[in-house]
Write a protein that holds these residues in place. Sequence first.
Motif, PDB file in Angstrom:
ATOM      1  N   TRP A 184      -5.500 -53.366   4.944  1.00 23.36           N
ATOM      2  CA  TRP A 184      -5.163 -54.220   3.801  1.00 23.36           C
ATOM      3  C   TRP A 184      -3.689 -54.147   3.435  1.00 23.36           C
ATOM      4  N   GLN A 185      -2.926 -53.379   4.201  1.00 25.09           N
ATOM      5  CA  GLN A 185      -1.536 -53.150   3.808  1.00 25.09           C
ATOM      6  C   GLN A 185      -0.557 -54.152   4.414  1.00 25.09           C
ATOM      7  N   GLY A 186       0.425 -54.516   3.600  1.00 26.86           N
ATOM      8  CA  GLY A 186       1.550 -55.297   4.063  1.00 26.86           C
ATOM      9  C   GLY A 186       2.825 -54.715   3.473  1.00 26.86           C
ATOM     10  N   VAL A 187       3.961 -55.077   4.062  1.00 30.15           N
ATOM     11  CA  VAL A 187       5.260 -54.642   3.539  1.00 30.15           C
ATOM     12  C   VAL A 187       5.844 -55.822   2.759  1.00 30.15           C
ATOM     13  N   PHE A 188       6.319 -55.528   1.560  1.00 33.08           N
ATOM     14  CA  PHE A 188       6.846 -56.586   0.697  1.00 33.08           C
ATOM     15  C   PHE A 188       8.278 -56.289   0.267  1.00 33.08           C
ATOM     16  N   PHE A 189       9.137 -57.310   0.384  1.00 34.98           N
ATOM     17  CA  PHE A 189      10.459 -57.254  -0.226  1.00 34.98           C
ATOM     18  C   PHE A 189      10.259 -57.577  -1.707  1.00 34.98           C
ATOM     19  N   ALA A 190      10.731 -56.689  -2.572  1.00 29.27           N
ATOM     20  CA  ALA A 190      10.514 -56.850  -4.008  1.00 29.27           C
ATOM     21  C   ALA A 190      11.783 -57.385  -4.669  1.00 29.27           C
ATOM     22  N   GLU A 191      11.768 -58.667  -4.948  1.00 28.23           N
ATOM     23  CA  GLU A 191      12.909 -59.316  -5.617  1.00 28.23           C
ATOM     24  C   GLU A 191      12.734 -59.239  -7.131  1.00 28.23           C
ATOM     25  N   PHE A 192      13.791 -58.787  -7.820  1.00 29.69           N
ATOM     26  CA  PHE A 192      13.716 -58.710  -9.279  1.00 29.69           C
ATOM     27  C   PHE A 192      14.834 -59.469  -9.982  1.00 29.69           C
TER      28      PHE A 192
ATOM     29  N   ILE B  97       7.139 -59.205   4.180  1.00 27.94           N
ATOM     30  CA  ILE B  97       8.077 -59.149   5.305  1.00 27.94           C
ATOM     31  C   ILE B  97       7.464 -58.439   6.513  1.00 27.94           C
ATOM     32  N   THR B  98       6.147 -58.251   6.479  1.00 28.23           N
ATOM     33  CA  THR B  98       5.487 -57.509   7.565  1.00 28.23           C
ATOM     34  C   THR B  98       5.779 -58.118   8.934  1.00 28.23           C
ATOM     35  N   SER B  99       5.706 -59.461   9.023  1.00 22.93           N
ATOM     36  CA  SER B  99       5.887 -60.077  10.342  1.00 22.93           C
ATOM     37  C   SER B  99       7.319 -59.902  10.844  1.00 22.93           C
ATOM     38  N   GLN B 100       8.309 -59.972   9.933  1.00 25.82           N
ATOM     39  CA  GLN B 100       9.691 -59.764  10.365  1.00 25.82           C
ATOM     40  C   GLN B 100       9.893 -58.323  10.849  1.00 25.82           C
ATOM     41  N   VAL B 101       9.273 -57.374  10.146  1.00 26.04           N
ATOM     42  CA  VAL B 101       9.401 -55.972  10.563  1.00 26.04           C
ATOM     43  C   VAL B 101       8.724 -55.776  11.926  1.00 26.04           C
ATOM     44  N   ARG B 102       7.545 -56.384  12.089  1.00 20.07           N
ATOM     45  CA  ARG B 102       6.836 -56.312  13.383  1.00 20.07           C
ATOM     46  C   ARG B 102       7.707 -56.889  14.508  1.00 20.07           C
ATOM     47  N   ASP B 103       8.402 -58.000  14.220  1.00 17.70           N
ATOM     48  CA  ASP B 103       9.266 -58.620  15.227  1.00 17.70           C
ATOM     49  C   ASP B 103      10.375 -57.658  15.655  1.00 17.70           C
ATOM     50  N   VAL B 104      10.966 -56.972  14.682  1.00 20.22           N
ATOM     51  CA  VAL B 104      12.038 -56.016  14.996  1.00 20.22           C
ATOM     52  C   VAL B 104      11.482 -54.879  15.845  1.00 20.22           C
ATOM     53  N   VAL B 105      10.302 -54.401  15.471  1.00 25.99           N
ATOM     54  CA  VAL B 105       9.679 -53.304  16.222  1.00 25.99           C
ATOM     55  C   VAL B 105       9.390 -53.740  17.659  1.00 25.99           C
ATOM     56  N   LYS B 106       8.858 -54.951  17.797  1.00 27.13           N
ATOM     57  CA  LYS B 106       8.534 -55.488  19.127  1.00 27.13           C
ATOM     58  C   LYS B 106       9.799 -55.597  19.980  1.00 27.13           C
ATOM     59  N   ALA B 107      10.866 -56.173  19.372  1.00 26.46           N
ATOM     60  CA  ALA B 107      12.121 -56.366  20.101  1.00 26.46           C
ATOM     61  C   ALA B 107      12.748 -55.029  20.486  1.00 26.46           C
ATOM     62  N   GLY B 108      12.510 -53.994  19.661  1.00 24.55           N
ATOM     63  CA  GLY B 108      13.099 -52.689  19.923  1.00 24.55           C
ATOM     64  C   GLY B 108      12.505 -52.008  21.146  1.00 24.55           C
ATOM     65  N   GLY B 109      11.283 -52.371  21.489  1.00 30.14           N
ATOM     66  CA  GLY B 109      10.655 -51.832  22.683  1.00 30.14           C
ATOM     67  C   GLY B 109      10.311 -50.353  22.613  1.00 30.14           C
ATOM     68  N   VAL B 110      10.261 -49.801  21.412  1.00 31.25           N
ATOM     69  CA  VAL B 110       9.935 -48.385  21.270  1.00 31.25           C
ATOM     70  C   VAL B 110       8.411 -48.216  21.241  1.00 31.25           C
ATOM     71  N   ARG B 111       7.893 -47.324  22.072  1.00 32.28           N
ATOM     72  CA  ARG B 111       6.438 -47.103  22.124  1.00 32.28           C
ATOM     73  C   ARG B 111       5.966 -46.283  20.933  1.00 32.28           C
ATOM     74  N   ASN B 112       6.670 -45.183  20.683  1.00 31.92           N
ATOM     75  CA  ASN B 112       6.273 -44.290  19.595  1.00 31.92           C
ATOM     76  C   ASN B 112       7.512 -43.823  18.849  1.00 31.92           C
ATOM     77  N   GLY B 113       7.427 -43.847  17.527  1.00 35.87           N
ATOM     78  CA  GLY B 113       8.577 -43.419  16.745  1.00 35.87           C
ATOM     79  C   GLY B 113       8.411 -43.737  15.281  1.00 35.87           C
ATOM     80  N   ILE B 114       9.555 -43.874  14.632  1.00 36.14           N
ATOM     81  CA  ILE B 114       9.603 -44.080  13.191  1.00 36.14           C
ATOM     82  C   ILE B 114      10.387 -45.355  12.912  1.00 36.14           C
TER      83      ILE B 114
END
Length: 133
Positions: free
Chosen positions: A109-117, A18-35
């Motif tokens: 090498w890192q990505g964020v993954f939604f872990a479905e069980f 889900i890395t790209s979806q998280v990146r999209d949210v970060v981009k849309a948020g327009g925050v330069r620095n944060g958490i």
Amino acid sequence: MLHKVDIKTGSRVELQEITSQVRDVVKAGGVRNGICHIFVPHTTAGVIINEHADPAVVEDIIAQLDVMVPQHRNYSHMEGNSPAHIKASLTGGSCTLFIEDGRLVLGTWQGVFFAEFDGPRDRNFLVKIVPDR
Ligand code: ZN
């Protein structure tokens, strides 16, 4: 700002990047620095950060979780999906990432993954971005 991102999982157990979806949210948020906090509001799914370069890593994680948490055992939970609850507990349901210069900070090498069980299902995860003061 709290963002809900809907996703669909395609099998009983999967690690969906889900890395790209998280990146999209970060981009849309327009925050330069944060958490950037990611939270999975499900009891049989979680979120992990791990290698996305070699898909064999994700396969190995799934296979080893199956060894650690057998599908069939004398579980008490009558719904029959205790392995999913246990695996979700092991992975955890949230993670925190840094945003620097408008970008999500991840190792090469890192990505964020939604872990479905306990899929396949319609799922979602929540993203909260907190700017630096
Ligand atoms: Zn259950």
